[in-house]
Design an enzyme around this catalytic site. Sequence first.
Site, PDB file in Angstrom:
ATOM      1  N   CYS A 176      31.317  40.972  49.222  1.00 47.97           N
ATOM      2  CA  CYS A 176      31.550  42.172  49.903  1.00 47.97           C
ATOM      3  C   CYS A 176      30.274  42.620  50.547  1.00 47.97           C
ATOM      4  O   CYS A 176      29.676  43.510  50.188  1.00 47.97           O
ATOM      5  CB  CYS A 176      31.857  43.082  48.647  1.00 47.97           C
ATOM      6  SG  CYS A 176      32.215  44.806  49.377  1.00 47.97           S
ATOM      7  N   CYS A 356      36.741  46.213  53.625  1.00 49.33           N
ATOM      8  CA  CYS A 356      35.666  46.602  53.068  1.00 49.33           C
ATOM      9  C   CYS A 356      35.982  48.061  52.950  1.00 49.33           C
ATOM     10  O   CYS A 356      35.544  48.809  54.013  1.00 49.33           O
ATOM     11  CB  CYS A 356      34.440  46.023  53.812  1.00 49.33           C
ATOM     12  SG  CYS A 356      32.962  46.367  53.081  1.00 49.33           S
TER      13      CYS A 356
HETATM   14  C1  FAD Z   1      29.139  45.196  43.738  1.00 49.17           C
HETATM   15  C2  FAD Z   1      30.359  44.511  44.368  1.00 49.17           C
HETATM   16  C3  FAD Z   1      31.560  45.147  45.094  1.00 49.17           C
HETATM   17  C4  FAD Z   1      32.491  44.754  45.673  1.00 49.17           C
HETATM   18  N1  FAD Z   1      33.244  45.326  46.410  1.00 49.17           N
HETATM   19  C5  FAD Z   1      34.520  44.913  46.862  1.00 49.17           C
HETATM   20  C6  FAD Z   1      35.422  45.825  47.631  1.00 49.17           C
HETATM   21  O1  FAD Z   1      35.174  46.767  47.835  1.00 49.17           O
HETATM   22  N2  FAD Z   1      36.654  45.212  48.007  1.00 49.17           N
HETATM   23  C7  FAD Z   1      36.969  43.829  47.664  1.00 49.17           C
HETATM   24  O2  FAD Z   1      37.951  43.433  48.132  1.00 49.17           O
HETATM   25  N3  FAD Z   1      35.990  42.999  47.026  1.00 49.17           N
HETATM   26  C8  FAD Z   1      34.788  43.708  46.435  1.00 49.17           C
HETATM   27  N4  FAD Z   1      33.904  42.601  46.106  1.00 49.17           N
HETATM   28  C9  FAD Z   1      34.117  41.530  46.099  1.00 49.17           C
HETATM   29  C10 FAD Z   1      35.104  40.700  44.935  1.00 49.17           C
HETATM   30  O3  FAD Z   1      34.707  41.146  43.441  1.00 49.17           O
HETATM   31  C11 FAD Z   1      34.778  39.239  44.906  1.00 49.17           C
HETATM   32  O4  FAD Z   1      35.306  38.837  46.137  1.00 49.17           O
HETATM   33  C12 FAD Z   1      35.963  38.579  43.993  1.00 49.17           C
HETATM   34  O5  FAD Z   1      35.691  38.965  42.740  1.00 49.17           O
HETATM   35  C13 FAD Z   1      36.063  37.053  44.199  1.00 49.17           C
HETATM   36  O6  FAD Z   1      37.147  36.672  43.252  1.00 49.17           O
HETATM   37  P1  FAD Z   1      36.717  35.075  42.785  1.00 49.17           P
HETATM   38  O7  FAD Z   1      37.908  34.935  41.628  1.00 49.17           O
HETATM   39  O8  FAD Z   1      36.562  34.407  44.060  1.00 49.17           O
HETATM   40  O9  FAD Z   1      35.322  35.135  42.029  1.00 49.17           O
HETATM   41  P2  FAD Z   1      35.442  35.746  40.568  1.00 49.17           P
HETATM   42  O10 FAD Z   1      36.051  37.142  40.701  1.00 49.17           O
HETATM   43  O11 FAD Z   1      33.673  36.121  40.437  1.00 49.17           O
HETATM   44  O12 FAD Z   1      35.723  34.833  39.386  1.00 49.17           O
HETATM   45  C14 FAD Z   1      34.960  33.700  39.142  1.00 49.17           C
HETATM   46  C15 FAD Z   1      35.381  33.236  37.654  1.00 49.17           C
HETATM   47  O13 FAD Z   1      35.054  31.892  37.628  1.00 49.17           O
HETATM   48  C16 FAD Z   1      34.264  31.574  36.508  1.00 49.17           C
HETATM   49  N5  FAD Z   1      33.478  30.423  36.440  1.00 49.17           N
HETATM   50  C17 FAD Z   1      32.304  30.484  36.969  1.00 49.17           C
HETATM   51  N6  FAD Z   1      31.707  29.315  36.918  1.00 49.17           N
HETATM   52  C18 FAD Z   1      32.589  28.610  36.098  1.00 49.17           C
HETATM   53  C19 FAD Z   1      32.661  27.160  35.734  1.00 49.17           C
HETATM   54  N7  FAD Z   1      31.621  26.418  35.915  1.00 49.17           N
HETATM   55  N8  FAD Z   1      33.825  26.870  35.237  1.00 49.17           N
HETATM   56  C20 FAD Z   1      34.754  27.499  35.061  1.00 49.17           C
HETATM   57  N9  FAD Z   1      34.912  28.633  35.512  1.00 49.17           N
HETATM   58  C21 FAD Z   1      33.833  29.338  36.022  1.00 49.17           C
HETATM   59  C22 FAD Z   1      33.703  32.902  35.950  1.00 49.17           C
HETATM   60  O14 FAD Z   1      33.472  32.996  34.740  1.00 49.17           O
HETATM   61  C23 FAD Z   1      34.491  33.968  36.767  1.00 49.17           C
HETATM   62  O15 FAD Z   1      35.725  34.396  35.707  1.00 49.17           O
HETATM   63  C24 FAD Z   1      32.836  43.460  45.425  1.00 49.17           C
HETATM   64  C25 FAD Z   1      32.010  42.589  44.540  1.00 49.17           C
HETATM   65  C26 FAD Z   1      30.650  43.295  44.099  1.00 49.17           C
HETATM   66  C27 FAD Z   1      29.770  42.367  43.121  1.00 49.17           C
END
Ligand code: FAD
Length: 426
Positions: A176, A356
């Site tokens: 983000c 965003c």
């Molecule tokens: C402050 C902030 C504001 C945001 N605002 C927005 C917004 O307004 N709109 C929007 O669309 N997005 C927003 N985002 C971005 C969004 O939250 C992320 O893009 C999204 O969560 C990504 O999803 P993901 O599943 O790829 O990763 P995550 O949701 O981070 O999940 C990753 C998972 O992998 C697991 N993991 C890590 N390492 C390992 C391992 N070795 N083995 C097995 N599992 C593992 C973790 O435990 C976790 O559960 C924001 C993020 C933040 C921090």
Amino acid sequence: MLDHTQSVSPAPTLTVGRQLDTLIIGGGAAGITVAAMLRSKVKGSIAIVDPADTHAYQPGWTLVGAGVFSLEQTVKPEASLIPNGVEWIKKAASAFHPEQNIVELADGTTLGYRYLIVCPGLQLDWGKIEGLKETIGKNGVCSNYRGDLAAYTWECIQSFQGGKMIFTQPPMPIKCPGAPQKIAYLAADHLRRTGKRGAADIAFCTALPSLFGVAPFVPSLKAAMKRHNIEVNLRTTLKSIDGPAKKATFIVTNADDSTTEVVRDFDMIHVTPPQSAPDFLKGSPISNAAGFVDVDQHTMQHVKYRNIFSLGDAASSPNSKTVAALRMQAPVVVKNLVAAMNSNTGTASYDGYGSCPLTTDYGKIVLAEFTYGGKVTPSFPLDPRVPRYSSWLLKTKFLPFLYWSVMLKGIDLDIGHKEKQFADAA
Ligand SMILES: Cc1cc2nc3c(=O)[nH]c(=O)nc-3n(C[C@H](O)[C@H](O)[C@H](O)COP(=O)(O)OP(=O)(O)OC[C@H]3O[C@@H](n4cnc5c(N)ncnc54)[C@H](O)[C@@H]3O)c2cc1C
């Protein structure tokens, strides 16, 4: 070049602990969504590997930092979100052996798979800023990039009695990319509403050369910075921080690309940490040079290993790393994975959509929606560059519902977005 006197040792043969049909690494936003969608479409075993006890709605953390949401509103037990019929293996993955279809886990055990989906998100590199680990969460040093620290952001904003506030943004990639400036606007607006704005000098320091990566939105954001009287410093990267002394050191890149070190005093500083692919992906056989899972940016299928897919923040696709993006990627992964299971080539294509919601004020949002190539692609027939109350309602009411009750349940709700040109774009 190999020295012919050296013997080449063959890749170690691993013993497969258990065999899964589909294995998903990471049960965050991407992992749960794709598992829930897949469950109704394919037979065979599906397992998610994730060591975390809890799952967070990270987009809500901006609102936690601004006192609009409580931290509790953004977190649920991971166990409550694992879809029916999907197994949760509560462990961390540590290495990939794609030639043998094996994933190694941190406890030394292994899992075999027929199809693999890799989505462990991004790693927050707090240690890359000297002094940050020692002071984060105290001395007025806060960050919305971790839930508990977002709660501290709100504490800092509320208790601020005057002086200097700094908001930082590191080089890309970050999740983000609008979040570092969203909280700057909300802090300024909160101080204005509580009569303390006059006592505060607010600066936004970003490593990037522009306020936002999609040009048509930049004028609205410049206007918001001006309206809130926030000093904008581009190409200004946080290098180190001394919490007790309340000093932050920045590297400023000048017009001729020379650099200058600048020390700034602060009373409160909101730090967005540098971010990168998780360490266990960096250098792995499934990753690109930067450590992200090397996928085709449209099909989300691995460029070399056709039984591997990726989505979310850990994928190499050059979209904005957001929940909005992976919501569009998940159905593409599912369709192309099902095609691969039927020995077909999947044709579902992701267009790079990201979104965003930029909180320019309490009650106002510039809803930036875009696709690859910086095309502006709104879902609604309104000028998306204008800060609106309707977009605030969308962010605070509809999007959390969409996340927990629609997306994580595997329901593909696509309202549709369409390219719009702006003659007066900067
Ligand atoms: C402050 C902030 C504001 C945001 N605002 C927005 C917004 O307004 N709109 C929007 O669309 N997005 C927003 N985002 C971005 C969004 O939250 C992320 O893009 C999204 O969560 C990504 O999803 P993901 O599943 O790829 O990763 P995550 O949701 O981070 O999940 C990753 C998972 O992998 C697991 N993991 C890590 N390492 C390992 C391992 N070795 N083995 C097995 N599992 C593992 C973790 O435990 C976790 O559960 C924001 C993020 C933040 C921090």
